[in-house]
Scaffold this active site. Structure first.
Site, PDB file in Angstrom:
ATOM      1  N   SER A 101      -4.436  -7.253   8.046  1.00 42.20           N
ATOM      2  CA  SER A 101      -3.513  -8.334   7.708  1.00 42.20           C
ATOM      3  C   SER A 101      -2.424  -8.358   8.769  1.00 42.20           C
ATOM      4  O   SER A 101      -1.457  -7.610   8.691  1.00 42.20           O
ATOM      5  CB  SER A 101      -2.911  -8.095   6.318  1.00 42.20           C
ATOM      6  OG  SER A 101      -3.902  -8.274   5.331  1.00 42.20           O
ATOM      7  N   CYS A 160     -13.785  -9.404  -5.180  1.00 46.95           N
ATOM      8  CA  CYS A 160     -12.508  -8.994  -4.613  1.00 46.95           C
ATOM      9  C   CYS A 160     -11.904  -8.000  -5.603  1.00 46.95           C
ATOM     10  O   CYS A 160     -11.628  -8.333  -6.754  1.00 46.95           O
ATOM     11  CB  CYS A 160     -11.615 -10.222  -4.433  1.00 46.95           C
ATOM     12  SG  CYS A 160      -9.998  -9.828  -3.763  1.00 46.95           S
ATOM     13  N   GLY A 196      -2.911  -4.279  -4.188  1.00 50.01           N
ATOM     14  CA  GLY A 196      -2.759  -2.931  -3.660  1.00 50.01           C
ATOM     15  C   GLY A 196      -3.127  -2.786  -2.205  1.00 50.01           C
ATOM     16  O   GLY A 196      -3.735  -3.672  -1.596  1.00 50.01           O
ATOM     17  N   GLU A 197      -2.723  -1.650  -1.648  1.00 54.64           N
ATOM     18  CA  GLU A 197      -2.998  -1.333  -0.246  1.00 54.64           C
ATOM     19  C   GLU A 197      -4.013  -0.183  -0.205  1.00 54.64           C
ATOM     20  O   GLU A 197      -3.668   0.963  -0.515  1.00 54.64           O
ATOM     21  CB  GLU A 197      -1.674  -0.953   0.441  1.00 54.64           C
ATOM     22  CG  GLU A 197      -1.807  -0.306   1.798  1.00 54.64           C
ATOM     23  CD  GLU A 197      -2.674  -1.092   2.789  1.00 54.64           C
ATOM     24  OE1 GLU A 197      -2.543  -2.326   2.880  1.00 54.64           O
ATOM     25  OE2 GLU A 197      -3.503  -0.454   3.461  1.00 54.64           O
ATOM     26  N   GLU A 255      -6.467  -6.669 -11.621  1.00 54.68           N
ATOM     27  CA  GLU A 255      -7.233  -7.912 -11.547  1.00 54.68           C
ATOM     28  C   GLU A 255      -8.361  -7.817 -10.551  1.00 54.68           C
ATOM     29  O   GLU A 255      -8.265  -7.127  -9.545  1.00 54.68           O
ATOM     30  CB  GLU A 255      -6.314  -9.073 -11.161  1.00 54.68           C
ATOM     31  CG  GLU A 255      -5.481  -9.526 -12.338  1.00 54.68           C
ATOM     32  CD  GLU A 255      -4.623 -10.720 -11.988  1.00 54.68           C
ATOM     33  OE1 GLU A 255      -4.675 -11.697 -12.738  1.00 54.68           O
ATOM     34  OE2 GLU A 255      -3.917 -10.675 -10.972  1.00 54.68           O
ATOM     35  N   CYS A 313       1.614  -3.214  -6.071  1.00 54.03           N
ATOM     36  CA  CYS A 313       1.590  -2.757  -4.683  1.00 54.03           C
ATOM     37  C   CYS A 313       3.009  -2.360  -4.299  1.00 54.03           C
ATOM     38  O   CYS A 313       3.950  -3.087  -4.607  1.00 54.03           O
ATOM     39  CB  CYS A 313       1.095  -3.885  -3.768  1.00 54.03           C
ATOM     40  SG  CYS A 313       0.949  -3.401  -2.023  1.00 54.03           S
ATOM     41  N   CYS A 327      -6.033 -15.520  -2.672  1.00 52.66           N
ATOM     42  CA  CYS A 327      -5.327 -14.440  -1.977  1.00 52.66           C
ATOM     43  C   CYS A 327      -3.838 -14.519  -2.251  1.00 52.66           C
ATOM     44  O   CYS A 327      -3.234 -15.569  -2.127  1.00 52.66           O
ATOM     45  CB  CYS A 327      -5.501 -14.556  -0.466  1.00 52.66           C
ATOM     46  SG  CYS A 327      -7.184 -14.654   0.062  1.00 52.66           S
ATOM     47  N   CYS A 349       3.440 -12.568  -0.680  1.00 48.95           N
ATOM     48  CA  CYS A 349       2.383 -12.131  -1.591  1.00 48.95           C
ATOM     49  C   CYS A 349       2.937 -11.894  -2.994  1.00 48.95           C
ATOM     50  O   CYS A 349       3.938 -11.203  -3.165  1.00 48.95           O
ATOM     51  CB  CYS A 349       1.731 -10.858  -1.058  1.00 48.95           C
ATOM     52  SG  CYS A 349       0.427 -10.213  -2.143  1.00 48.95           S
ATOM     53  N   CYS A 401       5.363  -7.467   1.025  1.00 55.40           N
ATOM     54  CA  CYS A 401       5.143  -8.620   1.906  1.00 55.40           C
ATOM     55  C   CYS A 401       5.720  -9.841   1.182  1.00 55.40           C
ATOM     56  O   CYS A 401       5.434 -10.060   0.005  1.00 55.40           O
ATOM     57  CB  CYS A 401       3.656  -8.792   2.179  1.00 55.40           C
ATOM     58  SG  CYS A 401       2.896  -7.350   2.973  1.00 55.40           S
TER      59      CYS A 401
HETATM   60  N1  SAH Z   1      -2.808  -4.767   1.053  1.00 60.46           N
HETATM   61  C1  SAH Z   1      -4.029  -5.133   1.728  1.00 60.46           C
HETATM   62  C2  SAH Z   1      -5.086  -5.595   0.774  1.00 60.46           C
HETATM   63  C3  SAH Z   1      -4.773  -6.907   0.056  1.00 60.46           C
HETATM   64  S1  SAH Z   1      -5.632  -8.134   0.898  1.00 60.46           S
HETATM   65  C4  SAH Z   1      -3.718  -6.190   2.772  1.00 60.46           C
HETATM   66  O1  SAH Z   1      -2.644  -6.781   2.721  1.00 60.46           O
HETATM   67  O2  SAH Z   1      -4.522  -6.396   3.665  1.00 60.46           O
HETATM   68  C5  SAH Z   1      -4.898  -9.610   0.424  1.00 60.46           C
HETATM   69  C6  SAH Z   1      -4.905 -10.587   1.571  1.00 60.46           C
HETATM   70  O3  SAH Z   1      -4.331 -11.824   1.126  1.00 60.46           O
HETATM   71  C7  SAH Z   1      -4.050 -10.099   2.708  1.00 60.46           C
HETATM   72  O4  SAH Z   1      -4.541 -10.502   3.932  1.00 60.46           O
HETATM   73  C8  SAH Z   1      -2.765 -10.802   2.397  1.00 60.46           C
HETATM   74  O5  SAH Z   1      -1.925 -10.838   3.468  1.00 60.46           O
HETATM   75  C9  SAH Z   1      -3.256 -12.169   1.966  1.00 60.46           C
HETATM   76  N2  SAH Z   1      -2.245 -12.915   1.216  1.00 60.46           N
HETATM   77  C10 SAH Z   1      -1.205 -12.417   0.530  1.00 60.46           C
HETATM   78  N3  SAH Z   1      -0.475 -13.397  -0.022  1.00 60.46           N
HETATM   79  C11 SAH Z   1      -1.077 -14.556   0.318  1.00 60.46           C
HETATM   80  C12 SAH Z   1      -0.816 -15.930   0.015  1.00 60.46           C
HETATM   81  N4  SAH Z   1       0.208 -16.272  -0.755  1.00 60.46           N
HETATM   82  N5  SAH Z   1      -1.652 -16.855   0.525  1.00 60.46           N
HETATM   83  C13 SAH Z   1      -2.725 -16.499   1.264  1.00 60.46           C
HETATM   84  N6  SAH Z   1      -3.027 -15.220   1.558  1.00 60.46           N
HETATM   85  C14 SAH Z   1      -2.211 -14.259   1.106  1.00 60.46           C
END
Ligand code: SAH
Length: 335
Positions: free
Chosen positions: A202, A97, A149-150, A83, A104, A319, A111, A108
């Site tokens: 993050s 984005c 993804g990371e 996506e 992933c 996000c 997420c 977390c």
């Molecule tokens: N894996 C990397 C890249 C993805 S970035 C990372 O985690 O940084 C996606 C961002 O959205 C991250 O900061 C993540 O923590 C945040 N995120 C994930 N789930 C979310 C949610 N339910 N609400 C708001 N932000 C969220």
């Protein structure tokens, strides 16, 4: 398009060396297909149409939000969902984005991507094709690797894509890699990447106890090590690090958490972005009041902090909501 495959097809035909760059330059400027490349011989255009698909991805669905955000769901040639999201801002900014992996492997807890099956790393061409999908509709000027993804688990391909983004209109200073703090990739990023690509962390918690509870990766790479690496990035590259902090009611959003956060961040190095939680089912998001109270503690401590504007929540494009499940891409699909 698969740029390796393009190179191969061109060299097999004995084409001059400049062809690959010529074709990429058309694609990067938003050409709709090979047929538009008027300075490429027609016979070559036809041959490429047959042998090198114009995109590595096929679009399976696209949805538009009331706020102008567009989310596209793609499939790779081997059937993995991917996506990407385009965010349009009032000031004219167009921010992409992009996903670096299908799914992933990190889990977390807040997420949605973490709960879907991990597919595989995406290639640089597959990341660029996400950007080009939107570039064909309009100009774009920012890119964040904050989709599925990371990025630090797939650093070479991510950098391969990031290094070509300027051709699409996105400079390095307007490109951001976001990481949970996956140390092997982060260390390499700090040491090896000389382009002024930005770094976002993050963080989401001010101590190991809270962080490990919501981000299992913290058990492996504890907070102090990750922050030390970010400080090294600043010392070496002289660029600030963005800290992402998703606000979860009762979990990480109390005043004491804000004070603790302020105590571990140097305001010269870090800027905090507070992220309202986008519902994924597991947690309760902090109230707007709690978010602003948290921010005011950071303000008083002199830590630069902003509250992220949430985009595309009505189409599960915000996000943490990118899950690519049919359940999520419900009945209201545009195409
Ligand atoms: N894996 C990397 C890249 C993805 S970035 C990372 O985690 O940084 C996606 C961002 O959205 C991250 O900061 C993540 O923590 C945040 N995120 C994930 N789930 C979310 C949610 N339910 N609400 C708001 N932000 C969220």
């Amino acid at each position: 398009m698969d740029l390796d495959r393009l190179d191969l097809a061109l060299s097999e035909r004995g084409e001059p060396r400049f062809r690959a760059a010529q074709i990429w330059s058309w694609a990067a400027r938003g050409a709709p297909g090979y047929e538009a490349m008027t300075n490429v011989p027609a016979s070559l255009r036809d041959a490429l149409t047959e042998t090198v698909p114009f995109s590595t991805l096929t679009v399976s669905a696209e949805r538009s939000s009331r706020d102008g955000t567009v989310k596209a769901l793609f499939q790779t040639h081997d059937g993995h969902p991917v996506e990407a999201v385009l965010m349009r801002y009032r000031d004219g900014r167009r921010s992409l984005c992009v996903s670096s992996q299908s799914g992933c492997p990190l889990t977390c807890t807040f997420c949605a991507t973490g709960s879907m099956r991990f597919g595989r790393n995406l290639t640089a061409s597959e990341m660029l094709d996400q950007a080009l999908h939107f570039r064909r509709v309009e100009g774009v000027d920012h890119c964040v690797f904050m989709g599925m993804g990371e990025p630090m688990l797939n650093l070479d391909h991510v950098l391969g894509a990031a290094r070509r983004l300027p051709d699409i209109g996105i400079t390095h200073r307007r490109t951001t890699l976001s990481t949970v703090g996956w140390m092997p990739g982060l260390r390499r990023f700090v040491d090896e990447v000389e382009e002024p690509i930005r770094l976002a962390l993050s963080l989401h918690a001010p101590d190991d106890a809270v962080r490990s509870e919501i981000m299992p990766v913290n058990e492996r790479y504890p907070l102090a090590d990750v922050l030390a690496e970010c400080r090294r990035y600043f010392e070496l590259r002289h660029r600030k690090v963005f800290v992402e902090y998703v606000m979860l009611a009762g979990v990480n959003d109390r005043a004491e958490h804000a004070r603790q956060l302020a105590s571990i961040l140097n305001p010269r190095i870090f800027k905090v972005n507070l992220i309202p939680y986008n519902p994924t089912g597991t947690f309760e998001g902090s109230s707007t009041r709690a978010i602003w109270a948290f921010k005011s503690v950071l303000d008083r401590a002199g830590i630069p902090a902003t509250v992220r504007l949430t985009r595309g929540r009505d189409i599960e494009a915000a996000c943490g909501q990118l899950a690519a499940a049919p359940r999520v891409l419900g009945a209201t699909l545009r195409s």
